[in-house]
Design an enzyme around this catalytic site. Structure first.
Site, short mmCIF file in Angstrom:
data_model
loop_
_atom_site.label_atom_id
_atom_site.label_comp_id
_atom_site.label_asym_id
_atom_site.label_seq_id
_atom_site.Cartn_x
_atom_site.Cartn_y
_atom_site.Cartn_z
N ASP A 84 0.84 -2.54 6.93
CA ASP A 84 0.01 -2.23 5.76
C ASP A 84 -1.00 -3.35 5.53
O ASP A 84 -1.46 -3.96 6.49
CB ASP A 84 0.92 -2.01 4.54
CG ASP A 84 0.40 -0.93 3.61
OD1 ASP A 84 -0.57 -1.21 2.87
OD2 ASP A 84 0.93 0.19 3.63
N HIS A 125 -1.94 -2.81 -1.71
CA HIS A 125 -1.19 -1.64 -1.26
C HIS A 125 0.11 -2.03 -0.56
O HIS A 125 1.19 -1.49 -0.85
CB HIS A 125 -2.08 -0.81 -0.34
CG HIS A 125 -1.55 0.55 0.00
ND1 HIS A 125 -0.74 0.77 1.09
CD2 HIS A 125 -1.71 1.75 -0.61
CE1 HIS A 125 -0.43 2.07 1.16
NE2 HIS A 125 -1.01 2.68 0.14
N SER A 157 2.06 7.51 0.13
CA SER A 157 2.29 6.12 0.54
C SER A 157 3.46 5.51 -0.20
O SER A 157 4.15 4.62 0.32
CB SER A 157 1.04 5.27 0.27
OG SER A 157 0.02 5.54 1.19
#
Length: 305
Positions: free
Chosen positions: A29, A64, A244
């Site tokens: 990520d 994220h 996600s």
């Protein structure tokens, strides 16, 4: 996260003393912020590799990746347990493949996956979480590269968990590499809002089937308004929605299952998840086999997968 753990039955694992201890989870990520929920009282960021800017110390210039890692393995230190992740004693192998905008390339993903396969024994990596995706159902070189890469990891024994993508609700909207026949693809489950009790179908969640008529996603997990670790000291927790967020719920939950059944193969884990999923009376193109639920996985469903 309290609601997430409740809906997936994670408390059943904790009652048995299962917290994912010794299970390594690779997170591909945007990196990770060294949040107290990962390093207090002990540091569970076992490895940090930066395939974008080649820095050596953990950082996350997007946020994220930190949110994903918190859902998987945060121990809730700053929130007194309220925002604890699914497997708070698992350890993290962080591979930064996305830049500060959240963008990346297939080549970078492939290099990170190859590195993970080479080092899986050294760092006890059992699970790979990929909460990224290329454009849905397009037979591009990039999509083929991503699919081949995750299947390479799967064929080398890793349990690969991929997000279904947020291009729903149209059919055929699963993003690559979630289109792979082999990996476990996760969609976002419908949420129940109280006190009115109204349901949200999480219409953004990618739907199957794939161009090759593969039923996707296999399973759903909570992915709407999930509060997890943030990448700023002033804002230690933040709320995000998407598949996600659903994918790491399953990745962390699998770590709990492996804590009880450490010898399960990736194929056996996938079979166990499908057998124990709770149907939600939605079309199979959306829900797959149903909602991820841990107690059935620990109560006999994995004894003879």
């Amino acid at each position: 996260m309290n609601n997430v753990r409740h809906r997936t039955g994670a408390g059943f694992a904790y009652q048995r003393g299962l917290y994912g201890f010794g299970i390594g989870i690779a997170v591909l990520d945007s990196g990770i912020y060294p949040h107290p929920d990962f390093n207090s009282p002990d540091n569970r960021i076992r490895v940090f590799r930066d395939f974008v800017n080649y820095r050596e110390t953990p950082y996350d210039d997007n946020g994220h990746g930190t949110h994903i890692a918190g859902i998987i393995s945060g121990n809730g230190y700053l929130s007194k347990g309220r925002y604890m992740g699914m497997a708070p004693k698992s350890h993290l192998i962080i591979l930064k493949i996305l830049d500060h905008h959240g963008n990346g390339t297939a080549e970078t993903v492939c290099r990170a996956i190859e590195w993970t396969v080479r080092h899986q024994a050294r760092f006890h990596i059992r699970i790979m979480n990929i909460s990224i995706g290329a454009k849905a159902n397009q037979l591009t070189v990039e999509n083929r590269m991503l699919t081949d890469a995750v299947e390479y990891a799967w064929d080398h024994g890793l349990i690969v968990v991929a997000a279904a993508g947020n291009n729903g609700p149209s059919l055929g909207s699963i993003t690559s590499p979630g289109t792979s026949r082999k990996v476990i693809t996760v969609g976002a489950a419908p949420e129940i809002f109280s006190p009115a009790g109204q349901k949200s179908s999480c219409i953004f969640s990618g739907r199957g089937p794939t161009k090759n008529c593969i039923c996707k996603p296999e399973i759903l997990a909570p992915g709407f308004q999930i509060c997890s670790c943030g990448n700023h000291k002033e804002h230690p927790y933040t709320i995000r929605s998407g598949t996600s967020m659903a994918s790491p719920v399953v990745s962390g939950g699998i770590a709990l299952i492996l804590d009880q059944y450490p010898d399960l193969t990736n194929k056996e884990v996938k079979r166990c998840l499908l057998k124990s999923a709770r149907p939600l009376n939605y079309p199979k193109s959306y829900q797959g086999w149903g909602l991820f639920h841990i107690p059935e996985c620990l109560d006999g469903r994995c004894d003879s997968p």
